[in-house]
Enzyme design. Structure first.
Site, short mmCIF file in Angstrom:
data_model
loop_
_atom_site.label_atom_id
_atom_site.label_comp_id
_atom_site.label_asym_id
_atom_site.label_seq_id
_atom_site.Cartn_x
_atom_site.Cartn_y
_atom_site.Cartn_z
N ASP A 1 3.90 0.94 12.18
CA ASP A 1 2.93 0.10 11.53
C ASP A 1 2.70 -1.37 11.98
O ASP A 1 1.67 -1.96 11.69
CB ASP A 1 2.70 0.19 9.90
N LYS B 1 0.78 -1.23 0.05
CA LYS B 1 -0.17 0.02 0.03
C LYS B 1 0.76 1.35 0.08
O LYS B 1 0.62 2.23 -0.79
CB LYS B 1 -0.88 0.09 1.39
N ASN B 2 2.04 1.08 0.91
CA ASN B 2 2.56 2.59 1.12
C ASN B 2 3.59 2.71 -0.06
O ASN B 2 4.18 3.76 -0.34
CB ASN B 2 3.27 2.60 2.37
N CYS C 1 -5.61 13.00 12.16
CA CYS C 1 -6.16 11.71 12.16
C CYS C 1 -6.09 10.89 13.13
O CYS C 1 -5.58 11.56 14.33
CB CYS C 1 -5.03 11.15 10.99
N ARG D 1 -0.33 14.28 13.02
CA ARG D 1 0.30 14.28 11.71
C ARG D 1 0.31 15.74 11.04
O ARG D 1 -0.30 15.86 9.83
CB ARG D 1 -0.77 13.62 10.86
N ARG E 1 -8.78 -0.71 4.29
CA ARG E 1 -7.91 0.33 3.97
C ARG E 1 -6.38 -0.18 3.38
O ARG E 1 -5.83 0.40 2.46
CB ARG E 1 -7.84 1.43 4.68
#
Ligand code: UD1
Length: 416
Positions: A305, A22-23, A116, A121, A397
């Site tokens: 993460d 994803k990143n 968030c 952030r 997500r």
């Protein structure tokens, strides 16, 4: 709203292929704006965030063709530099379009990507750096109006190795006049993947993966094909799932080097890890051991993460563990939910003390963010009885049908 119902206590066995990261895919999709040509990007994971990214590209005027695991993006037709407010709110990473649109059109308009659930952030490093390169950025009524008559390469010293800021600067710099040097750049593997994509499109980026990245601006860019690297966080999550259920799972298509910090900490818990080229076998121990100190750090340190998933593991370890979350403030929301399942966790600011309990018990819990949600699923797999994880949309997500992948490994999990 979708939720998972998990009947815990089943060990996981089998093989799981790891999807594209994803990143890595998010900044690369934003980067496709720049070449004004055709891009074929493969190993695309089916994720909510990728859908949002496609919607943004389409709203800008790009032609996007979704062929399953490959996306064809023609950015020659882009005729709009304003990002739709509702999509920017849905995904903070849309900030990365700022660098890409400035590089191609010298102009970008987007709403401020608000706070968030995992802390404030801020985007100060993005703004400061782009201004240093010659962009005028006005912040007014919640919008960012960015303009430049031409960006100039310069020396940028980042106060913190921010992943997003490093990517935004690289994108802005690829067509700038002269050479940009980023010092204290983020070193995450996803930045190397972005560099690889850009260089295939004709850019001149060097040094990704180290703290000093140089970008020489170019005038001409080309059509490009690129395959996304595997997702080290999805891999880490399945590794934790095997460990917490005392299972035996082989992960396919991984890059071992991206996983070293996770492997080292899993070993501390007594988990066996056997690597073989692009595969890794994880064998969970009969009883997980505690980790004296788990500190999250920028790559190659232990990833923030993976912090939540490890908290789930440590909640049933035979002893007391300490987690120090140094990357984000307020990233312990899952601790409260784990406590509902019988975990013994105390948090003090960015430090959590986890006293391992013998077993977790099923409960109704709420995913409050993406990785925290994954941690609740892991806990549910190990818990006695039934766990209901609400707000699965957070999990979608970043994970592609997590329930189905876990089912294939023998978990008793359904989505309702
Ligand atoms: C990226 C990842 C995210 C991961 C994070 C850290 C993507 C799409 N997301 O997020 O999954 O958790 O890296 O590995 O790749 N900061 C500032 N000012 C800024 C920018 C950041 O103070 O201008 C701070 C943040 O608040 C945070 C820290 O720097 O405390 C790290 O943030 P950053 O590395 O920028 O994370 P993201 O790029 O948002």
């Amino acid at each position: 709203m979708e939720k998972y119902i998990i009947n815990g206590g089943k060990a996981l066995f089998g093989e799981v292929p790891i999807i594209g990261a994803k990143n890595a895919v998010l900044p690369i999709l934003a980067a496709t704006v720049i070449n004004g040509g055709e891009n074929t990007i493969s190993n695309i994971p089916k994720l909510k965030d990728v859908e949002v990214m496609i919607k943004i590209l389409t709203s800008l005027g790009a032609k996007v063709e979704d062929n399953g695991e490959t996306l064809s993006i023609d950015s020659s037709t882009i005729n709009n530099v304003s990002l739709p407010e509702e999509l920017v709110r849905e995904m903070r990473s849309s900030i990365i379009f700022m660098g890409a649109l400035l590089a191609r059109f010298g102009e970008a308009v987007l709403s401020y990507p608000g706070g968030c659930e995992i802390g404030p952030r801020p985007i100060d490093l993005h703004l400061k750096s782009l201004r240093q390169m010659g962009a005028t950025i006005e912040e007014s009524h919640g919008f960012l109006y960015c303009k430049t008559k031409g960006l100039r390469g310069c020396d940028i010293q980042l106060d913190y190795p921010s992943v997003g800021a490093t990517e935004n600067i690289i994108l802005a710099a690829v067509t700038a006049e002269g050479i940009t040097t980023i010092r204290n750049a983020a070193r995450e593997p996803e930045i190397i993947d972005l560099q690889d994509y850009l260089n295939k499109a004709g850019c001149r980026v060097k040094g990704a993966g180290t703290s000093i990245i140089t970008i020489e601006g170019v005038k001409e860019l080309f059509n490009c094909e690129h395959r996304i690297i595997p997702d080290r966080i999805v891999a880490g999550t399945f590794m934790a799932a095997a460990a917490i259920t005392k299972g035996e799972v082989i992960l396919k298509n991984i890059v071992v080097d991206h996983l070293q910090s996770i492997i080292a900490k899993l070993k501390e818990t007594g988990t066996t890890t056997i690597t073989d080229k692009n595969d890794i076998k994880i064998i969970g121990p009969d009883k997980l051991g505690p980790i004296e100190m788990l500190q999250t750090l920028p790559f190659p340190g232990f990833p923030t993460d993976m912090q939540a998933q490890f908290m789930a593991l440590l909640s049933i370890a035979g002893g007391t563990s300490i987690i120090n979350e140094t990357v984000f403030e307020n990233r312990f929301k899952h601790a409260e939910e784990l406590t509902r399942m019988g975990a013994n966790i105390k948090t003090f600011g960015n430090v959590a003390v986890i006293k391992g309990v013998n077993e977790l018990t099923g409960a109704k819990v709420f995913a409050k963010d993406l990785r925290g949600g994954a941690a609740l699923v892991l806990s549910g797999l190990a818990a006695q009885g039934v766990t209901e994880v609400e707000n699965v949309y957070h999990i979608n997500r970043g994970y592609e049908n997590l329930n189905l992948s876990l089912q294939r490994l023998g978990a008793n999990i359904i989505s309702v």
